[in-house]
Design a protein around this motif. Structure first.
Motif, mmCIF file in Angstrom:
data_model
loop_
_atom_site.group_PDB
_atom_site.id
_atom_site.type_symbol
_atom_site.label_atom_id
_atom_site.label_comp_id
_atom_site.label_asym_id
_atom_site.label_seq_id
_atom_site.Cartn_x
_atom_site.Cartn_y
_atom_site.Cartn_z
ATOM 1 N N GLY A 44 7.356 4.451 -0.505
ATOM 2 C CA GLY A 44 7.642 5.376 -1.610
ATOM 3 C C GLY A 44 6.372 6.054 -2.089
ATOM 4 N N ASN A 45 5.299 5.287 -2.267
ATOM 5 C CA ASN A 45 4.014 5.874 -2.671
ATOM 6 C C ASN A 45 3.510 6.846 -1.612
ATOM 7 N N ALA A 46 3.602 6.438 -0.349
ATOM 8 C CA ALA A 46 3.099 7.299 0.741
ATOM 9 C C ALA A 46 3.797 8.658 0.670
ATOM 10 N N ILE A 47 5.098 8.644 0.412
ATOM 11 C CA ILE A 47 5.853 9.903 0.311
ATOM 12 C C ILE A 47 5.441 10.668 -0.952
ATOM 13 N N THR A 48 5.387 9.943 -2.065
ATOM 14 C CA THR A 48 5.069 10.582 -3.354
ATOM 15 C C THR A 48 3.715 11.286 -3.340
ATOM 16 N N TYR A 49 2.704 10.625 -2.768
ATOM 17 C CA TYR A 49 1.346 11.149 -2.917
ATOM 18 C C TYR A 49 0.924 12.049 -1.756
ATOM 19 N N SER A 50 1.845 12.325 -0.810
ATOM 20 C CA SER A 50 1.506 13.189 0.332
ATOM 21 C C SER A 50 2.088 14.585 0.152
ATOM 22 N N THR A 96 1.189 4.053 6.894
ATOM 23 C CA THR A 96 0.114 5.040 6.997
ATOM 24 C C THR A 96 0.597 6.413 6.529
ATOM 25 N N ASP A 97 -0.237 7.080 5.730
ATOM 26 C CA ASP A 97 0.121 8.438 5.315
ATOM 27 C C ASP A 97 -1.048 9.382 5.540
ATOM 28 N N GLN A 98 -0.770 10.677 5.401
ATOM 29 C CA GLN A 98 -1.808 11.703 5.548
ATOM 30 C C GLN A 98 -2.065 12.370 4.196
ATOM 31 N N ARG A 155 -3.387 3.701 -12.665
ATOM 32 C CA ARG A 155 -3.101 4.879 -11.846
ATOM 33 C C ARG A 155 -4.374 5.680 -11.739
ATOM 34 N N ILE A 156 -4.612 6.261 -10.561
ATOM 35 C CA ILE A 156 -5.821 7.059 -10.385
ATOM 36 C C ILE A 156 -5.729 8.294 -11.274
ATOM 37 N N ASP A 157 -4.561 8.905 -11.299
ATOM 38 C CA ASP A 157 -4.346 10.104 -12.108
ATOM 39 C C ASP A 157 -3.073 9.882 -12.927
ATOM 40 N N ALA A 158 -3.260 9.402 -14.163
ATOM 41 C CA ALA A 158 -2.105 8.965 -14.953
ATOM 42 C C ALA A 158 -1.100 10.094 -15.158
ATOM 43 N N ARG A 171 -0.546 12.738 -13.296
ATOM 44 C CA ARG A 171 0.161 13.057 -12.062
ATOM 45 C C ARG A 171 1.179 11.958 -11.736
ATOM 46 N N SER A 172 0.745 10.717 -11.922
ATOM 47 C CA SER A 172 1.637 9.607 -11.618
ATOM 48 C C SER A 172 2.870 9.666 -12.507
ATOM 49 N N ARG A 173 2.667 9.993 -13.791
ATOM 50 C CA ARG A 173 3.805 10.037 -14.712
ATOM 51 C C ARG A 173 4.747 11.183 -14.345
ATOM 52 N N GLY A 198 7.038 10.204 -11.867
ATOM 53 C CA GLY A 198 7.893 9.080 -12.234
ATOM 54 C C GLY A 198 7.244 7.732 -12.012
ATOM 55 N N GLY A 199 5.937 7.718 -11.746
ATOM 56 C CA GLY A 199 5.248 6.454 -11.462
ATOM 57 C C GLY A 199 5.076 5.599 -12.704
ATOM 58 N N THR A 200 5.086 4.291 -12.500
ATOM 59 C CA THR A 200 4.912 3.358 -13.609
ATOM 60 C C THR A 200 3.556 2.666 -13.545
ATOM 61 N N GLY A 201 2.891 2.749 -12.401
ATOM 62 C CA GLY A 201 1.637 2.022 -12.232
ATOM 63 C C GLY A 201 1.849 0.554 -11.929
ATOM 64 N N LEU A 202 3.093 0.156 -11.679
ATOM 65 C CA LEU A 202 3.383 -1.258 -11.400
ATOM 66 C C LEU A 202 3.672 -1.539 -9.930
ATOM 67 N N GLY A 203 3.962 -0.469 -9.178
ATOM 68 C CA GLY A 203 4.427 -0.652 -7.795
ATOM 69 C C GLY A 203 3.509 -1.526 -6.940
ATOM 70 N N LEU A 204 2.223 -1.209 -6.920
ATOM 71 C CA LEU A 204 1.302 -1.951 -6.055
ATOM 72 C C LEU A 204 1.043 -3.359 -6.578
ATOM 73 N N GLY A 228 -5.943 10.437 4.052
ATOM 74 C CA GLY A 228 -4.812 9.519 4.069
ATOM 75 C C GLY A 228 -5.203 8.068 3.826
ATOM 76 N N SER A 229 -4.195 7.219 3.773
ATOM 77 C CA SER A 229 -4.389 5.804 3.485
ATOM 78 C C SER A 229 -3.522 4.968 4.410
ATOM 79 N N THR A 230 -3.971 3.751 4.663
ATOM 80 C CA THR A 230 -3.127 2.771 5.340
ATOM 81 C C THR A 230 -3.089 1.511 4.492
ATOM 82 N N PHE A 231 -1.884 1.115 4.106
ATOM 83 C CA PHE A 231 -1.684 -0.143 3.392
ATOM 84 C C PHE A 231 -1.116 -1.147 4.393
ATOM 85 N N THR A 232 -1.722 -2.336 4.438
ATOM 86 C CA THR A 232 -1.259 -3.351 5.382
ATOM 87 C C THR A 232 -0.872 -4.631 4.654
#
Ligand code: ADP
Length: 270
Positions: free
Chosen positions: A159-165, A187-189, A207-210, A212-214, A217-223, A246-250
């Motif tokens: 969900g984050n990968a989609i939101t922030y790309s 992995t996202d770009q 959140r890096i950018d509160a 933008r995250s808000r 619809g971000g809550t800052g709790l996902g991760l 991009g980022s890769t979360f593993t």
């Protein structure tokens, strides 16, 4: 209480054990601090959408003779209320996870199921945003755990990968066995995550950018939820990013023996 008990137990044992006692006390204090911070953060975070709804309600009363404005304000109230309800759901989920140490009744979980269930919820959103969502899961990957929690964890990452790309980019989910560990990588770009932020993003409400995250619809709790789900499964989650491309979360979890080569194949898990 516990401290007195520990003290009584270590008192006759000498100086080396005093260190143990101090560590024990500071651990208890840390747990208490975390709990107090959480309550403070939660009330702060809840005040924002509740305040928004109150202001909109007031404006709605004033706008009662202008149907178009009434409609617009009512819609915004709906959005705020939805966000509030998502926030409450995540807060409940997180506080439950923070309290639990180990899973009570871990079942055999097929990682293919986890990935498909997680993606099911997200395909429409990805398509709408013109993001190509691909997945590649190795055969016979199993862990012991709670399928719902694992789906939540993978869903949060994708969900984050989609939101922030940006539109037109790709998001990939891969899962494989590495040694005795199951690795699930997302992995996202997108914009990537700077080194200085990479630890902080797993903190509650960070959140890096509160703004933008808000707005997304971000809550800052996902991760934070992902981190706790992994810990409860004896694993962890890491992020890799050069901060630009991009980022890769593993997610790494101990493989169930059913995944390991030379073991009898698992019976189809229910
Ligand atoms: P949020 O609800 O704000 O997405 P998370 O805990 O899921 O909260 O993420 C924390 C912050 O980490 C986000 O606000 C965002 O700034 C950053 N972040 C998370 N995932 C990504 C990603 N895939 N690409 C870039 N930034 C991300």
């Amino acid at each position: 209480g516990l401290t007195a008990h520990v003290q009584a137990r270590v008192a006759p044992l000498g100086a080396r054990h005093v260190l143990l006692l101090v560590e024990d006390q500071s651990q208890a204090r840390r747990v208490e601090e975390v709990r107090r911070d959480f309550v403070a953060n939660v009330s702060h975070e809840l005040k924002t959408p509740v305040g928004g709804i109150a202001i909109l309600a007031e404006a709605l009363v004033d706008a009662k003779d202008d149907p178009e404005t009434v409609h617009r304000f009512a819609q915004r109230m709906q959005t705020e209320a939805k966000r509030l309800s998502a926030l409450i759901q995540e807060i409940v989920e997180l506080s439950r996870l923070q309290g639990a140490s180990a899973l009570l009744d871990p079942g055999l979980v097929d990682i293919e199921d986890v990935v498909q269930l997680a993606l099911d919820h997200l395909r429409v959103g990805a398509e709408t945003k013109r993001i190509t969502l691909t997945d590649k899961v190795a055969d016979d990957l199993y862990v012991r755990g709670d399928v719902d929690l694992l789906v939540t964890a993978v869903r949060n990452l994708v969900g984050n990968a989609i939101t922030y790309s940006e539109a037109g980019t790709q998001v990939g989910v891969g899962a494989r066995l590495r040694g005795e560990t199951v690795e699930i990588a997302v992995t996202d770009q997108g914009p990537g995550i700077a080194a200085a932020e990479q630890e902080r993003i797993f903190e509650r409400f960070y959140r890096i950018d509160a703004a933008r995250s808000r707005s997304t619809g971000g809550t800052g709790l996902g991760l934070s939820i992902v981190k706790h789900v992994c810990a409860n499964h004896g694993g962890d989650v890491q992020v890799w990013s050069d901060g630009e491309h991009g980022s890769t979360f593993t997610i790494r979890l101990p493989a169930a023996p059913e995944s390991l080569p030379g073991r009898p194949a698992a019976n189809a898990p229910s």
